[in-house]
Design a protein around this motif. Structure first.
Motif, PDB file in Angstrom:
ATOM      1  N   ASP A 158      -7.070 -11.618  -7.321  1.00  0.00           N
ATOM      2  CA  ASP A 158      -6.546 -10.491  -8.084  1.00  0.00           C
ATOM      3  C   ASP A 158      -5.254  -9.938  -7.481  1.00  0.00           C
ATOM      4  O   ASP A 158      -4.611  -9.078  -8.079  1.00  0.00           O
ATOM      5  N   ILE A 159      -4.904 -10.402  -6.279  1.00  0.00           N
ATOM      6  CA  ILE A 159      -3.707  -9.902  -5.620  1.00  0.00           C
ATOM      7  C   ILE A 159      -2.465 -10.335  -6.393  1.00  0.00           C
ATOM      8  O   ILE A 159      -2.301 -11.500  -6.745  1.00  0.00           O
ATOM      9  N   PHE A 165       4.630  -5.158  -0.737  1.00  0.00           N
ATOM     10  CA  PHE A 165       3.646  -4.083  -0.738  1.00  0.00           C
ATOM     11  C   PHE A 165       3.676  -3.226   0.524  1.00  0.00           C
ATOM     12  O   PHE A 165       2.903  -2.268   0.637  1.00  0.00           O
ATOM     13  N   LYS A 166       4.545  -3.510   1.466  1.00  0.00           N
ATOM     14  CA  LYS A 166       4.490  -2.812   2.746  1.00  0.00           C
ATOM     15  C   LYS A 166       4.685  -1.309   2.591  1.00  0.00           C
ATOM     16  O   LYS A 166       4.138  -0.510   3.350  1.00  0.00           O
ATOM     17  N   ASP A 167       5.465  -0.894   1.598  1.00  0.00           N
ATOM     18  CA  ASP A 167       5.743   0.525   1.412  1.00  0.00           C
ATOM     19  C   ASP A 167       4.506   1.325   1.023  1.00  0.00           C
ATOM     20  O   ASP A 167       4.494   2.552   1.162  1.00  0.00           O
ATOM     21  N   SER A 219      -2.145  -3.852  -5.460  1.00  0.00           N
ATOM     22  CA  SER A 219      -2.456  -4.628  -6.664  1.00  0.00           C
ATOM     23  C   SER A 219      -3.234  -3.805  -7.681  1.00  0.00           C
ATOM     24  O   SER A 219      -3.021  -3.926  -8.891  1.00  0.00           O
ATOM     25  N   ILE A 220      -4.156  -2.948  -7.204  1.00  0.00           N
ATOM     26  CA  ILE A 220      -4.866  -2.066  -8.127  1.00  0.00           C
ATOM     27  C   ILE A 220      -3.880  -1.104  -8.788  1.00  0.00           C
ATOM     28  O   ILE A 220      -3.937  -0.857  -9.995  1.00  0.00           O
ATOM     29  N   MET A 221      -2.971  -0.555  -7.996  1.00  0.00           N
ATOM     30  CA  MET A 221      -1.972   0.369  -8.530  1.00  0.00           C
ATOM     31  C   MET A 221      -1.138  -0.301  -9.625  1.00  0.00           C
ATOM     32  O   MET A 221      -0.886   0.292 -10.681  1.00  0.00           O
TER      33      MET A 221
END
Length: 250
Positions: A158-159, A165-167, A219-221
């Motif tokens: 799901d990623i 994504f580090k931020d 990923s959810i966001m």
């Protein structure tokens, strides 16, 4: 608000030193892996630009077991589970014209034992379909109407790939609600009001985003359409997260 104005607000909200530490942490695509199986670090656009460009093209699905009660249903997979991409919660924030609603509260029910360390794949960003966390989502369409999506398994497949994504861990975890907005203070609930801070920054959470939480929460966001161009968008928050000590005791 335009994307340019939103990014200006985001830069104004944080010291320059934070951005100097920011890099691209990305999940490599299968095409980016070398022949010997070692992934090649991917590069991407600026964080807000990359995520917003990807929101409407996310094809990865979050798997949810069939639920009863007030949970809405969608198209079921062959194993009888439900996919978030087929539920109303898919891109629910991104498709809304309201700056206040809907709101999404995420409770992390369970983390695997490796979550506060290195993933089983041996490299940040390398996850398999068996590398899952379990969460529950509460979606508020307005102050009186909500829908629960309980026990969603968010797994490695799901990623969202090739996305920095580090931020999420460097900046988002420190976001609070905008001035003048009603909130519950230090009490963290599933809504409809958000807490004062969107992530429960308490002792025991230090390594949550380093690095695994970046990928899973980011990923959810993206899946629900979080607005990365609007600094401190308070329509998405985490209610509870198992601490490192709690995960170790499982």
């Amino acid at each position: 608000m335009s994307a340019h104005q939103g990014l200006r607000r985001l830069f104004a909200a944080f010291p320059l030193g934070i951005f100097a530490l920011t890099g691209c942490v990305t999940a490599p695509t299968s095409q980016q892996e070398s022949k010997d199986g070692q992934p090649v670090q991917a590069t991407g656009q600026a964080f807000g630009e990359r995520l917003n460009a990807s929101i409407n093209t996310v094809g990865n699905a979050i798997i949810a077991p069939v639920q009863s009660g007030n949970n809405k249903t969608g198209a079921a997979a062959q194993d009888g589970s439900l996919r978030l991409s087929n539920l109303p919660a898919k891109d629910i924030i991104g498709s809304s014209s309201s700056p206040d609603w809907p709101r999404v509260a995420v409770n992390i029910n369970k983390l695997p034992k490796w979550f506060y360390g290195m993933p089983p794949g041996g490299l940040p960003g390398r996850y398999s379909a068996n590398d899952c966390i379990n969460v529950s989502l509460t979606v508020w369409n307005d102050a009186k109407h909500s829908v629960n999506y309980d026990n969603l398994n968010v797994c490695g497949d799901d990623i969202v790939r090739n996305t920095p994504f580090k931020d999420v861990g460097l900046m988002w975890k420190s976001f609070g609600v905008v001035s003048g907005m009603q909130h519950t203070g230090t009490q963290r609930t599933r809504g409809p009001l958000p807490p004062q801070y969107l992530f429960p920054n308490k002792p025991g959470y230090d390594l949550f985003f380093n690095p695994n939480g970046n990928y899973y929460i980011g990923s959810i966001m993206m899946t629900v359409g979080y607005n990365w161009n609007e600094a401190q968008d308070s329509r998405f928050w985490l209610v509870n997260v198992p601490t490192q000590a709690e995960v170790a005791r499982q």
